[in-house]
Design an enzyme around this catalytic site. Structure first.
Site, PDB file in Angstrom:
ATOM      1  CG  ASP A  43      -2.192   1.003   1.287  1.00  0.00           C
ATOM      2  OD1 ASP A  43      -3.101   0.381   1.174  1.00  0.00           O
ATOM      3  OD2 ASP A  43      -1.982   1.924   0.883  1.00  0.00           O
ATOM      4  CE1 TYR A 160     -13.265   3.302  -7.641  1.00  0.00           C
ATOM      5  CE2 TYR A 160     -15.532   3.154  -8.073  1.00  0.00           C
ATOM      6  CZ  TYR A 160     -14.385   2.718  -7.344  1.00  0.00           C
ATOM      7  OH  TYR A 160     -14.410   1.699  -6.487  1.00  0.00           O
ATOM      8  CE  LYS A 199     -13.205   4.542   1.074  1.00  0.00           C
ATOM      9  NZ  LYS A 199     -14.075   3.579   0.593  1.00  0.00           N
TER      10      LYS A 199
HETATM   11  N1  LIG Z   1     -15.938   0.667   0.118  1.00  0.00           N
HETATM   12  C1  LIG Z   1     -16.754   0.767  -0.790  1.00  0.00           C
HETATM   13  O1  LIG Z   1     -17.733   0.799  -0.777  1.00  0.00           O
HETATM   14  C2  LIG Z   1     -16.248   0.125  -2.498  1.00  0.00           C
HETATM   15  C3  LIG Z   1     -17.377  -0.198  -3.371  1.00  0.00           C
HETATM   16  C4  LIG Z   1     -16.880  -0.382  -4.616  1.00  0.00           C
HETATM   17  C5  LIG Z   1     -15.746  -0.827  -5.034  1.00  0.00           C
HETATM   18  N2  LIG Z   1     -14.469  -0.661  -3.984  1.00  0.00           N
HETATM   19  C6  LIG Z   1     -13.193  -0.989  -4.228  1.00  0.00           C
HETATM   20  O2  LIG Z   1     -12.620  -1.889  -3.163  1.00  0.00           O
HETATM   21  C7  LIG Z   1     -11.427  -1.457  -3.114  1.00  0.00           C
HETATM   22  C8  LIG Z   1     -11.253  -1.171  -1.714  1.00  0.00           C
HETATM   23  O3  LIG Z   1     -12.101  -0.052  -1.235  1.00  0.00           O
HETATM   24  P1  LIG Z   1     -11.722   0.652   0.174  1.00  0.00           P
HETATM   25  O4  LIG Z   1     -13.176   1.101   0.454  1.00  0.00           O
HETATM   26  O5  LIG Z   1     -10.995  -0.304   1.130  1.00  0.00           O
HETATM   27  O6  LIG Z   1     -10.961   1.986  -0.259  1.00  0.00           O
HETATM   28  P2  LIG Z   1      -9.566   2.599   0.382  1.00  0.00           P
HETATM   29  O7  LIG Z   1      -9.342   3.806  -0.297  1.00  0.00           O
HETATM   30  O8  LIG Z   1      -9.866   2.491   1.880  1.00  0.00           O
HETATM   31  O9  LIG Z   1      -8.346   1.338  -0.004  1.00  0.00           O
HETATM   32  C9  LIG Z   1      -7.663   1.500  -1.160  1.00  0.00           C
HETATM   33  C10 LIG Z   1      -6.280   1.308  -0.582  1.00  0.00           C
HETATM   34  O10 LIG Z   1      -5.362   1.522  -1.819  1.00  0.00           O
HETATM   35  C11 LIG Z   1      -4.472   2.429  -1.577  1.00  0.00           C
HETATM   36  N3  LIG Z   1      -3.895   2.818  -2.731  1.00  0.00           N
HETATM   37  C12 LIG Z   1      -4.452   3.995  -3.613  1.00  0.00           C
HETATM   38  N4  LIG Z   1      -3.608   4.180  -4.517  1.00  0.00           N
HETATM   39  C13 LIG Z   1      -2.395   3.360  -4.399  1.00  0.00           C
HETATM   40  C14 LIG Z   1      -1.366   3.132  -5.278  1.00  0.00           C
HETATM   41  N5  LIG Z   1      -1.104   4.037  -6.393  1.00  0.00           N
HETATM   42  N6  LIG Z   1      -0.402   2.301  -4.686  1.00  0.00           N
HETATM   43  C15 LIG Z   1      -0.628   1.460  -3.561  1.00  0.00           C
HETATM   44  N7  LIG Z   1      -1.690   1.597  -3.030  1.00  0.00           N
HETATM   45  C16 LIG Z   1      -2.521   2.722  -3.595  1.00  0.00           C
HETATM   46  C17 LIG Z   1      -4.959   3.408  -0.460  1.00  0.00           C
HETATM   47  O11 LIG Z   1      -3.680   3.880   0.194  1.00  0.00           O
HETATM   48  C18 LIG Z   1      -5.915   2.672   0.398  1.00  0.00           C
HETATM   49  O12 LIG Z   1      -5.379   1.994   1.437  1.00  0.00           O
HETATM   50  C19 LIG Z   1     -11.073  -0.386  -3.908  1.00  0.00           C
HETATM   51  O13 LIG Z   1     -10.431  -1.135  -5.173  1.00  0.00           O
HETATM   52  C20 LIG Z   1     -12.479   0.172  -4.191  1.00  0.00           C
HETATM   53  O14 LIG Z   1     -12.481   0.717  -5.494  1.00  0.00           O
HETATM   54  C21 LIG Z   1     -15.089  -0.077  -2.715  1.00  0.00           C
END
Ligand SMILES: NC(=O)c1ccc[n+]([C@@H]2O[C@H](COP(=O)([O-])OP(=O)(O)OC[C@H]3O[C@@H](n4cnc5c(N)ncnc54)[C@H](O)[C@@H]3O)[C@@H](O)[C@H]2O)c1
Length: 334
Positions: A43, A160, A199
Site C-alpha cells: 500500500d 472511476y 476515508k
Molecule cells: N468501500 C466501498 O464501498 C467500495 C465499493 C466498490 C468498490 N470498492 C473498491 O474496493 C477496493 C477497496 O476499497 P476501500 O473502500 O477499502 O478503499 P480505500 O481507499 O480505503 O482502500 C484503497 C487502498 O489503496 C491504496 N492505494 C491507493 N492508490 C495506491 C497506489 N497508487 N499504490 C498503492 N496503494 C494505493 C490506498 O492507500 C488505500 O489504502 C478499491 O479497489 C475500491 O475501488 C470499494
C-alpha cells in the site's frame, strides 16, 4: 467470523490496498483465523497530496493496521520498481484492493493509470506465481442503470466506474487466454463498517450520519432521501465474499451486495433508534446532477458460483457497527 472453506495456514497472501478499509479488514480476517498464514500488505499509505476535488490521493492509514504482525511494503502500484519489492515472495493468493477508490475524482489519466495499467502487472504476477487472484471491481460500473444491476449490463458514468469496468474486461480476456488461472472480480455495492474512518468524506453515510448524530445534530440528508435507495453491505459480508471467491466454481465478475435496497432515510432512522436520539433530519438540495436513485445488486450468480450468502440486514449491520461508531467519534483522522 470465519468462513472455513479453505485452509489459508502456511499460504502466502498478498493484500494490495491492505492499509485501506476493505484491505485491512481482510488482513485481520486472515491473521485471526489463520495464524500460520504469511500476509504481505502492499500500500502507498497516505501523503498530504490531494486531488483537485480537495480529497486525499490515497486513504491508507497505519492505524488500520495496528496489531498486524505480517510484512508491510509501502509502495505505489504505478511504479514497477516498487512492485519489484514483492519479488522475494511467491504468492498463493492475491487480493487486489489498491485503487483510487474516490468515485468523485475526474482526473482520467491518474485513475486509468492507477486502476487499469497496474492491473496488468497484478495479473502477470498472479500468473507467474500460480496465485488465485481476487480483485475489487465496483457497482460504479453500472452507472445509473435501473435495478437490479446485473453483470453483463454496464454503463459507467464516471472515470472511476469506467476504470473498474475496464479491469473486468481485461480480467475476462486474461482468463480466456489463461484458462488454468482463477481470477475473480467482485463488484462491491455500498460497503460500511469498521476501519472506514480514514476515508474521511468518502466513507459511508452510515458512519458520517452516526457521527453527526453523536455531535447532537440532526443528520444531514438530501431532499427526498426516503426515495434514494442503495444496496448497503456490511464489511463482514464483504470479507466473506473475498474468501469464498477463492473457491468459486467459475472465473468471472460477481456482484457483492445484499440484493435488497434501503433508503438513506432508513439509515438515519435506524441510527437514531440505536443511539436513542430524536433529532429529526436536516434536508438540503442534492447538488449532483445525474444522481443514481436506486441500486440493488443481482446476486444470483454470486450465490450460485461462489457460495456467498449475505448475513447482515441493514439493522443488524448498523447494530454491529455502533460500538465502533461510538469509539471513533471525534477521533483525529489526520
Ligand atoms: N468501500 C466501498 O464501498 C467500495 C465499493 C466498490 C468498490 N470498492 C473498491 O474496493 C477496493 C477497496 O476499497 P476501500 O473502500 O477499502 O478503499 P480505500 O481507499 O480505503 O482502500 C484503497 C487502498 O489503496 C491504496 N492505494 C491507493 N492508490 C495506491 C497506489 N497508487 N499504490 C498503492 N496503494 C494505493 C490506498 O492507500 C488505500 O489504502 C478499491 O479497489 C475500491 O475501488 C470499494
Amino acid at each position: 467470523m470465519s468462513f472455513r472453506n479453505i485452509n489459508f495456514n502456511n499460504k502466502t497472501i498478498l493484500i494490495t490496498g491492505g492499509a485501506g478499509f476493505i484491505g485491512s479488514n481482510l488482513v485481520f480476517y486472515f491473521q485471526e483465523n489463520y495464524p500460520d498464514s504469511n500476509i504481505v500488505v502492499f500500500d502507498c499509505f497516505r501523503s498530504n497530496e490531494t486531488f483537485s476535488n480537495g480529497n486525499l490521493k490515497s486513504y491508507g492509514h497505519y492505524q488500520n493496521l495496528i496489531g498486524f504482525c505480517g510484512d508491510i511494503i509501502c509502495g505505489n502500484i504505478n511504479k514497477k520498481s516498487d512492485l519489484e519489492l514483492l519479488n522475494k515472495y511467491k504468492f498463493d493468493y492475491i487480493f487486489h484492493h489498491a485503487a483510487i477508490s474516490d468515485t468523485r475524482v475526474y482526473d482520467q489519466e491518474i485513475i486509468m493509470k492507477t486502476n487499469v495499467n497496474s492491473f496488468y502487472d497484478i495479473l502477470d504476477r498472479a500468473k507467474k506465481d500460480h496465485a488465485v487472484l481476487v480483485y475489487a471491481s465496483s457497482a460504479a460500473t453500472y452507472g445509473d442503470l435501473p435495478s437490479p444491476q446485473t453483470v453483463g449490463n454496464e454503463n459507467p458514468g464516471n472515470p472511476y466506474g469506467y476504470s473498474k469496468f475496464m479491469m473486468d474486461k481485461i480480467a475476462y480476456r486474461y482468463s480466456l487466454n489463461n484458462p488454468k488461472m482463477k481470477i475473480i472480480g467482485l463488484r462491491f455495492f455500498n460497503v460500511y463498517g469498521p476501519r472506514e474512518l480514514y476515508k474521511s468524506s468518502t466513507s459511508s453515510m452510515i458512519i458520517q450520519l452516526g457521527h453527526q448524530i453523536l455531535d447532537g445534530k440532526a443528520p444531514r440528508l438530501f431532499d427526498n432521501s426516503d426515495q434514494i435507495y442503495r444496496d448497503f453491505i456490511y464489511i463482514e459480508d464483504v470479507i466473506q465474499s473475498n474468501v469464498k471467491a477463492c473457491s468459486s466454481s467459475d472465473n468471472g465478475t460477481y456482484n457483492v451486495g445484499t440484493g435488497i435496497s434501503r433508503s438513506f432515510q432508513e439509515i438515519a432512522d435506524i441510527l437514531q433508534k440505536e443511539l436513542a436520539t430524536d433529532l429529526g433530519t436536516a434536508y438540503f438540495t442534492n447538488p449532483y446532477g445525474g444522481y443514481q436513485m436506486h441500486t440493488m445488486a443481482n446476486i444470483l450468480s454470486t450465490i450460485k458460483n461462489t457460495g456467498f450468502q449475505p448475513k447482515f440486514t441493514l439493522e443488524q449491520g448498523i447494530k454491529a457497527y455502533i460500538p465502533e461508531i461510538l469509539k471513533t467519534h471525534g477521533k483525529n483522522i489526520s
